[in-house]
Design a protein around this motif. Structure first.
Motif, PDB file in Angstrom:
ATOM      1  N   UNK A   1       0.847  -1.189   0.000  1.00 34.20           N
ATOM      2  CA  UNK A   1       0.000   0.000   0.000  1.00 34.20           C
ATOM      3  C   UNK A   1       0.884   1.241   0.000  1.00 34.20           C
ATOM      4  N   UNK A   2       0.816   2.041  -1.062  1.00 33.13           N
ATOM      5  CA  UNK A   2       1.665   3.229  -1.187  1.00 33.13           C
ATOM      6  C   UNK A   2       1.351   4.282  -0.131  1.00 33.13           C
ATOM      7  N   UNK A   3       0.215   4.154   0.524  1.00 36.42           N
ATOM      8  CA  UNK A   3      -0.190   5.154   1.514  1.00 36.42           C
ATOM      9  C   UNK A   3       0.313   4.837   2.927  1.00 36.42           C
ATOM     10  N   UNK A   4       0.934   3.673   3.090  1.00 37.91           N
ATOM     11  CA  UNK A   4       1.427   3.287   4.414  1.00 37.91           C
ATOM     12  C   UNK A   4       2.931   3.066   4.370  1.00 37.91           C
ATOM     13  N   UNK A   5       3.651   3.464   5.433  1.00 36.57           N
ATOM     14  CA  UNK A   5       5.109   3.275   5.457  1.00 36.57           C
ATOM     15  C   UNK A   5       5.473   1.792   5.507  1.00 36.57           C
ATOM     16  N   UNK A   6       6.708   1.503   5.086  1.00 35.55           N
ATOM     17  CA  UNK A   6       7.214   0.134   5.083  1.00 35.55           C
ATOM     18  C   UNK A   6       8.400   0.042   6.031  1.00 35.55           C
TER      19      UNK A   6
END
Length: 204
Positions: free
Chosen positions: A109-114
């Protein structure tokens, strides 16, 4: 020569004189951590491949006889390559403690940090009748969601008493991976919320 080592070598010799019986061992424990997370983290988890010392990265179990000698246990083998055994065992424990799944190699998910976790095992010692010891350098990397990229690199050395039997040594290593996972997970939970958090003490 110390008695536990003498017992181990005698056992190997007796086995060599009879029909060999193959044994397989794993670093993956059968019970989950005793302290499950209260809630899922805000980050996505990614656990990278793990490196282990080439001296012990063998299909067979390798034990240390003394300061200068190693013994390869021909009829006692890991269920998978040691680096994979360690990775899978650590991943299983980190997933349980962090309350999320490893998404390495999968879309995210590009909206959540990894949060990426990487570990290099510098020492993986098995001393029959004495202890199992692991020395691991590990790093955390948090990226994405407009937060840029930041890292934290730490080192942990841990040991656990063990009996002369190979099963006892394997169980000791399982316990050490439990401790390592708890150290990494506790640090990750705090550091992702507070960038000023430092590494924990190097020995557990």
């Amino acid at each position: 020569m110390k008695t536990p080592l003498l017992i181990l070598i005698t056992s190997v010799c007796l086995t060599a004189c009879s029909a060999p019986v193959m044994h397989s061992y794993t670093l993956q424990g059968s019970t989950p951590p005793s302290e499950p997370p209260v809630e899922a983290p805000a980050f996505q988890l990614e656990i990278r491949p793990i490196r282990v010392p080439v001296q012990v990265d063998q299909p067979q179990l390798v034990v240390r006889l003394n300061q200068a000698s190693l013994a390869i246990m021909e009829n006692d083998r890991w269920g998978a390559p040691l680096a994979e055994e360690f990775h899978d065992a650590l991943t299983d424990r980190l997933e349980s403690r962090l309350g999320t799944h490893d998404l390495a190699g999968m879309s995210k998910d590009a909206k959540r940090p990894v949060l990426s976790i990487q570990a290099e095992v510098r020492r993986f010692d098995s001393l029959p009748g004495q202890y199992a010891l692991e020395e691991v350098v590990w790093s955390l990397e948090l990226r994405g969601n407009g937060q840029g990229r930041r890292t934290l690199t730490c080192a942990t050395q841990i040991r656990q008493p063990a009996g002369v039997e190979l099963k006892s040594l394997v169980l000791a290593h399982q316990h050490l991976i439990d401790l390592l996972a708890k150290t990494i997970a506790d640090t990750a939970n705090g550091w992702t919320k507070d960038a000023a958090l430092k590494c924990p003490s190097g020995n557990v």
